[in-house]
Scaffold this active site. Structure first.
Site, PDB file in Angstrom:
ATOM      1  N   GLU A  60      -5.699  -1.323  -7.646  1.00 51.09           N
ATOM      2  CA  GLU A  60      -4.161  -0.886  -7.038  1.00 51.09           C
ATOM      3  C   GLU A  60      -3.356  -0.897  -8.044  1.00 51.09           C
ATOM      4  OE1 GLU A  60      -6.311  -2.872  -5.179  1.00 51.09           O
ATOM      5  OE2 GLU A  60      -6.712  -1.527  -3.359  1.00 51.09           O
ATOM      6  N   HIS A 129      -6.126  -5.293   7.128  1.00 48.60           N
ATOM      7  CA  HIS A 129      -6.159  -3.903   7.568  1.00 48.60           C
ATOM      8  C   HIS A 129      -5.307  -3.404   8.596  1.00 48.60           C
ATOM      9  CE1 HIS A 129     -10.103  -4.939   5.438  1.00 48.60           C
ATOM     10  NE2 HIS A 129     -10.273  -3.619   5.416  1.00 48.60           N
TER      11      HIS A 129
END
Lengths: 326, 354
Positions: A60, A129
């Protein structure tokens, strides 16, 4: 008019932006061949090619850093962070570079980067998540932070975010990806500006402030409150930074009671900023303190406990009751 | 099985000696004009950094400074062979690389002093020197961040087919952070026109790099993991840097992907102004002073027949330029307080319109 789900609306919005401007690129983990884990970028690589829809390594920090470099030279990258919790490895680049390079370069550098983040819980996923990390980013000057709550806003806001010369952190309520609505794709006249909040249900007795996934919950709460004879106004903030302060303050002064609702933990959440601003500027109009309903001060729980953690209709109405108890 | 680090007694490191030869590149195929330019650059950087140090001691430079004294040859060598439209990405130790792109000295010095006539109006400071018009795409003070950003700029050149190359300088300490590895992998996978240059000055801030790195060559020993050739050059010899840069730029420009270079050099001073560098073993600094970039290069130019007077003249011209820049910087006005609020947003402001 076209009926679209929220995820399809994002997809169509990005498609439109890519057709309008060849400098728009999509990048992220599994966004190309797979079309993203939530299929938000489905079909875009097939139609625009591997040069414009890039399957990146799982890294990322590298995704955002690379996007910054591309934006430095005139491109408009739209980065997908696969899940909310995965944004933290990229936080370094977002907070120390993306937000600050324009200022420290005396405006010589503009960074039109969009960071799309599916956020929030409610789909039976777990920690990393299901999180709501917006307050980390609203705390950082130089980042626009927005959250869509419905398909029409998803369609317009993603296009406006891509056109913005400021970096935009774009939150998508993942549990609402499959909600559908009829969208007018032929005209842009109905589009509100990206920074504008919206009264999604007018009311007179109290104001519910929400964004992203909690807007629908608040609308349901307002419907239920009717049975108690209470008229609740629901405002979808849409943009957290900048904040549409005039609209929020006007409503607070008119109803005299405000409850802020978000999935993120209440402690140090965005609601604290709203409560402070409203209290400071509407003090003599308020009938009760600004109250907050949100997640607990715990890490996101395992999926079997998710329902207990997430603010629901009851938690919102409890807060409304408390507001009327003063 | 023992790990490489177990063989390192932490905190006790031997003197790392410079290369023995200073004549290796005497006969290199480099134009005399370019060599004279590099000689000038070496002196510009040396004299500029010394002046920056002096002004810091006079309390004129606020904040901090990270000097490249002893490391001038890397910037001089690369700067002399980069195309005008190539991109430079540097770290907080970036004065040298900014000068090497031809950015005027006055603007850099005034920026260190936080003055309005600074390169960034006094807003960037020593650690964030940037001049987009000179291809100086920024100095970055978070370790590793700019390697991935350089990739993005390189990618833009690849999209445009412009033949530009991004050259990204960083220190040995950077090789142990994740972004270094992310960036090398990206660049290799997408064959990006980027040259990564590790300036290995033996110290990660205040700690010997050998004490906290699993391999002896922090950059070159990692190259193989990304399908790259390990390249180590004498970072104190401007010609060695020039030749390595020429090859690397040609490689990247022709679409053959990234290059990773480790330039072995030495930081004469400490990490930043406040650091006296007492952790350096006795004798190390002296050994490297004998292998000083300016000394090496003056010796070489004299051996190939450049008259001493011509070299003296360059040094004197640079001295005058540094003096003039100093005066201009000192006389620059301090910024208005309003500057603190500008350019937070792309429209130039810090608050929103509504």
């Amino acid at each position: 008019m076209t009926i679209m789900s929220l995820s399809k609306a994002l997809n169509e919005g990005m498609r439109q932006a890519m057709e309008d401007d060849p400098k728009v690129l999509i990048m992220g983990e599994d966004v190309g061949k797979l079309g993203g884990v939530f299929r938000v970028t489905d079909g875009l690589q097939k139609d625009f090619g591997e040069d414009r829809v890039i399957d990146t390594p799982l890294a990322e920090s590298g995704i955002i850093g690379t996007a910054i470099g591309l934006a430095l030279r005139g491109y408009r990258p739209v980065c997908e962070i696969q899940f909310d919790g995965f944004v933290f490895p990229a936080a370094d680049q977002i907070i120390t570079q993306l937000a600050k390079m324009p200022m420290r370069s005396l405006g010589a550098i503009k960074l039109p980067v969009v960071v799309r983040i599916p956020c929030g819980g409610g789909i039976g996923a777990v920690e990393h998540h299901s999180e709501s990390p917006e307050a980390y980013f609203t705390h950082t000057a130089g980042l626009r932070v927005v959250a869509c709550s419905n398909p029409a806003d998803a369609y317009t806001m993603i296009q406006q975010a891509i056109r913005s010369d400021d970096p935009v952190i774009f939150f998508e309520p993942k549990r609402r990806y499959w909600e559908k609505a009829d969208i007018d794709t032929d005209s842009t006249e109905w589009w509100p500006p990206l920074h504008a909040a919206k009264v999604v249900r007018p009311g007179t007795d109290a104001t519910l402030l929400a964004y992203g996934p909690m807007v629908k919950t608040c609308l349901e709460a307002a419907t239920a409150a009717e049975d108690d004879g209470r008229s609740l106004e629901v405002i979808d903030l849409r943009s957290l930074n900048p904040l549409d302060e005039p609209l929020v303050l006007e409503s607070a002064r008119r109803t005299g009671r405000v409850v802020v609702v978000h999935e993120a933990p209440v402690n140090n959440g965005f609601g604290a900023e709203l409560a402070a601003r409203i209290t400071e500027q509407c003090f003599y109009h308020l009938e009760s303190p600004v109250l907050r309903a949100g997640g607990f001060s715990t890490p996101y729980p395992p999926s079997k406990l998710e329902e207990h953690y997430l603010p629901d209709l009851d938690r919102v109405l409890d807060a409304v009751d408390r507001a009327f108890g003063y | 099985m023992t790990s490489p680090l177990e063989r390192h007694p932490y905190g006790e490191h031997a003197i790392v000696l410079p290369p023995k030869s200073q004549t290796t590149h005497d006969a290199a195929d480099i134009d005399r004009e370019i060599r004279l330019l590099m000689y000038r650059r070496l002196h510009e950087i040396r004299q500029f950094e010394k002046r920056a140090y002096d002004m810091f001691m006079q309390n004129l430079v606020k904040g901090t400074t990270h000097l490249s004294l002893g490391m001038e040859a890397v910037a001089a060598g690369f700067g002399a062979t980069m195309r005008e439209d190539d991109y430079t990405f540097a770290t907080y130790r970036g004065h040298a690389h900014t000068l090497a792109r031809g950015v005027p000295m006055e603007g850099i010095l005034a920026e260190l002093l936080g003055r309005s006539n600074g390169l960034l109006g006094g807003k960037g400071g020593s650690m964030h020197l940037t001049s987009v018009e000179h291809g100086m795409m920024g100095s970055y003070a978070i370790i590793g961040a700019h390697l991935t950003i350089a990739n993005g700029a390189a990618w833009s050149a690849q999209y445009r087919g412009s033949g530009q190359v991004a050259v990204c300088f960083f220190g040995d300490g950077t090789t142990n952070i994740g972004a270094f590895h992310e960036a090398l992998n990206y660049a290799a996978v997408f064959s990006l026109p980027v040259v990564f240059v590790c300036e290995n000055n033996l110290y990660m801030e205040y700690t010997a790099i050998s004490d906290i790195t699993a391999v002896p060559r922090p950059a070159a020993d990692r190259a193989g993991a990304y399908g790259l050739q390990p390249v180590v050059v004498d970072g104190n010899d401007a010609d060695a840097c020039y030749l390595a840069a020429r090859d690397a730029l040609e490689h990247a420009r022709s679409g053959r992907g990234p290059v990773l270079i480790e330039a072995l050099t030495y930081r004469h001073g400490g990490h930043s102004r406040a650091d006296p560098g007492k952790y350096k073993p006795p004798g190390e600094l002296e050994a490297w002073l004998a292998h000083d970039p300016l000394k090496i290069y003056r010796g070489r130019l004299e051996r190939i027949g450049v008259p001493s007077s011509a070299l003296d003249e360059i040094e004197s011209q640079v001295g005058q330029a540094v003096d003039a820049a100093t005066e201009a910087a000192k006389n620059g006005p301090l910024p208005e307080q309003a500057l603190a609020y500008t350019d937070v947003w792309a429209d130039g402001g810090h608050s929103w319109r509504n």
